[in-house]
Design an enzyme around this catalytic site. Structure first.
Site, mmCIF file in Angstrom:
data_model
loop_
_atom_site.group_PDB
_atom_site.id
_atom_site.type_symbol
_atom_site.label_atom_id
_atom_site.label_comp_id
_atom_site.label_asym_id
_atom_site.label_seq_id
_atom_site.Cartn_x
_atom_site.Cartn_y
_atom_site.Cartn_z
ATOM 1 N N LEU A 82 0.904 -1.199 -0.173
ATOM 2 C CA LEU A 82 -0.055 -0.051 0.092
ATOM 3 C C LEU A 82 0.970 1.246 -0.069
ATOM 4 C CD1 LEU A 82 -3.004 -0.947 2.084
ATOM 5 C CD2 LEU A 82 -2.817 -0.843 -0.100
ATOM 6 N N THR A 104 6.660 -5.684 -18.911
ATOM 7 C CA THR A 104 6.123 -4.602 -19.632
ATOM 8 C C THR A 104 6.781 -4.661 -21.055
ATOM 9 O OG1 THR A 104 6.460 -2.041 -19.886
ATOM 10 C CG2 THR A 104 7.950 -3.297 -18.654
ATOM 11 N N ASP A 105 6.198 -4.145 -22.038
ATOM 12 C CA ASP A 105 6.710 -4.016 -23.239
ATOM 13 C C ASP A 105 8.084 -3.046 -23.387
ATOM 14 O OD1 ASP A 105 5.368 -1.610 -22.968
ATOM 15 O OD2 ASP A 105 4.316 -1.684 -24.793
ATOM 16 N N GLU A 106 8.182 -2.128 -22.246
ATOM 17 C CA GLU A 106 9.272 -1.332 -22.198
ATOM 18 C C GLU A 106 10.605 -2.046 -21.967
ATOM 19 O OE1 GLU A 106 8.742 2.476 -20.106
ATOM 20 O OE2 GLU A 106 6.563 2.070 -19.805
ATOM 21 N N TYR A 117 13.019 2.644 -14.864
ATOM 22 C CA TYR A 117 12.024 1.751 -14.798
ATOM 23 C C TYR A 117 12.157 0.600 -15.565
ATOM 24 C CZ TYR A 117 7.594 -0.330 -15.939
ATOM 25 O OH TYR A 117 6.526 -1.149 -16.131
ATOM 26 N N LYS A 166 12.762 -3.759 -14.751
ATOM 27 C CA LYS A 166 11.911 -4.804 -15.173
ATOM 28 C C LYS A 166 12.813 -5.670 -15.800
ATOM 29 C CE LYS A 166 8.104 -5.004 -14.419
ATOM 30 N NZ LYS A 166 7.286 -5.590 -13.222
ATOM 31 N N PRO A 173 -1.226 18.224 -20.150
ATOM 32 C CA PRO A 173 0.432 18.575 -20.395
ATOM 33 C C PRO A 173 0.933 17.144 -21.564
ATOM 34 C CG PRO A 173 0.192 17.259 -18.339
ATOM 35 C CD PRO A 173 -1.155 17.250 -18.754
ATOM 36 N N TYR A 209 3.673 15.889 -23.817
ATOM 37 C CA TYR A 209 5.344 15.833 -23.986
ATOM 38 C C TYR A 209 5.513 16.151 -25.401
ATOM 39 C CZ TYR A 209 6.652 14.106 -19.391
ATOM 40 O OH TYR A 209 6.795 13.852 -18.066
#
Length: 328
Positions: A24, A114-116, A138, A142, A193, A195
């Site tokens: 949490l 993730t695909d990243e 990040y 991963k 916003p 980018y």
């Protein structure tokens, strides 16, 4: 994502029980699971996956058949300003779970990635065999976790599975991410916003389709394998912004151009044929999913407004001198 998977499992598999193990942090919200809080098949433990003793006790007490690791720091902007938190949770936390697996009778460990990890693709799609090219703290955390997981598979025969998901969206999405941030800003009469030039391409997947895919891989996937989860629906951030403006009756004057994020990947695209051969396909089109998402945020202001007025706003005021948040 994790809370939707819990709701999905309890709804679709009446024979299953679920233990929700969650630290949490700022993005954790038990209100996301209020609808199942009184379900006798749902259990909750508040603890950190980096706490080896707490993880061991939870496994001993609950004796799970499988573990699904949704736990992660995920916000790219936050990783740029505080990489250590990502290494701790995403890498060391995964290590703690893997070590606990070795001393248990858990039959499957599914890691949500993730695909990243594949980095930016100028063209084409990344299959599960595509080389890792992470470009943010990040995505690097991963990717490191995945290498560790596969090392445990090869060294200890730990029964592991991995999924790579494209950008999820939908209900209960914490309003630091682009879609809920833009929706709630527009509902508040604020600008959104965007980018850079807005040409960054993302592949969008409705959260319930992700839950269905994870459930299928968990039950029918081959151990030691990874599976890509993507919708195939790819649009630029500018196109996404235009769609949200249209949905909420706003014009281009609601767009605020902001300086691009450092190392901002231009394009993500996954090849999900391997998963589709297991029998999965998305049930939501992007158009249907985004309409449902917008309506959810309209009807649930009491859920998201306190989040935007608390730590979320304070964080960005400290980091950027404003409250813009993540726009990709």
């Amino acid at each position: 994502m994790g809370s939707d998977f819990i709701r999905f499992v309890l709804s679709e598999h009446p024979e299953d029980e679920v233990l929700n193990y969650d630290k949490l942090t700022y993005a954790g919200n038990l209100a996301n699971l209020a609808s199942v809080a009184d379900n006798s098949r749902y259990h909750f433990v508040q603890a950190d996956i980096c706490d080896a003793l707490a993880v061991k006790k939870a496994i001993q007490d609950f004796q799970p058949d499988v573990i699904v690791n949704y736990a992660a720091e995920t916000h790219v902007d936050r990783s740029i300003h505080d990489p250590e938190a990502f290494l701790r949770t995403d890498v060391m936390g995964t290590h703690v779970l893997l070590e606990a697996m070795r001393a248990s009778k858990v039959s499957r460990f599914l890691h949500i990635s993730t695909d990243e990890v594949f980095g930016s693709l100028a063209e084409g799609e990344a299959s599960e065999e595509y080389p890792f090219r992470p470009t943010s703290p990040y995505s690097a955390s991963k990717a490191a976790a995945e290498h560790l997981i596969m090392a445990y598979w090869h060294t200890y025969e730990t029964p592991v599975l991995i999924t790579h998901a494209t950008n999820n969206y939908g209900w209960h999405h914490y309003p630091e991410k682009v879609i809920p941030l833009f929706i709630t800003n527009l509902l508040e009469g604020k600008k959104v916003p965007l980018y850079g030039d807005g040409k960054n391409v993302r592949e969008w997947l409705f959260v319930r389709d992700h839950s269905r895919a994870v459930d299928l891989v968990l039950r029918k996937g081959d151990l030691g394998q990874s599976y890509n989860i993507g919708s195939g629906e790819r649009i630029t951030n500018l196109e996404l912004t235009s769609e949200l403006l249209k949905q909420l009756g706003k014009g281009e004057e609601s767009i605020e151009r902001v300086k691009d994020r450092p190392g901002h990947d231009l394009r993500y695209a996954l090849n999900s044929e391997k998963l589709r051969n297991l029998g999965w396909k998305p049930s939501y089109t992007f158009q249907d999913g985004i309409q449902e998402t917008v309506e959810w945020y309209k009807k649930n202001e009491a859920w998201w407004r306190p989040l935007k007025s608390g730590e979320y706003q304070e964080y960005y005021a400290k980091q950027y001198g404003d409250t813009k948040g993540d726009s990709a």
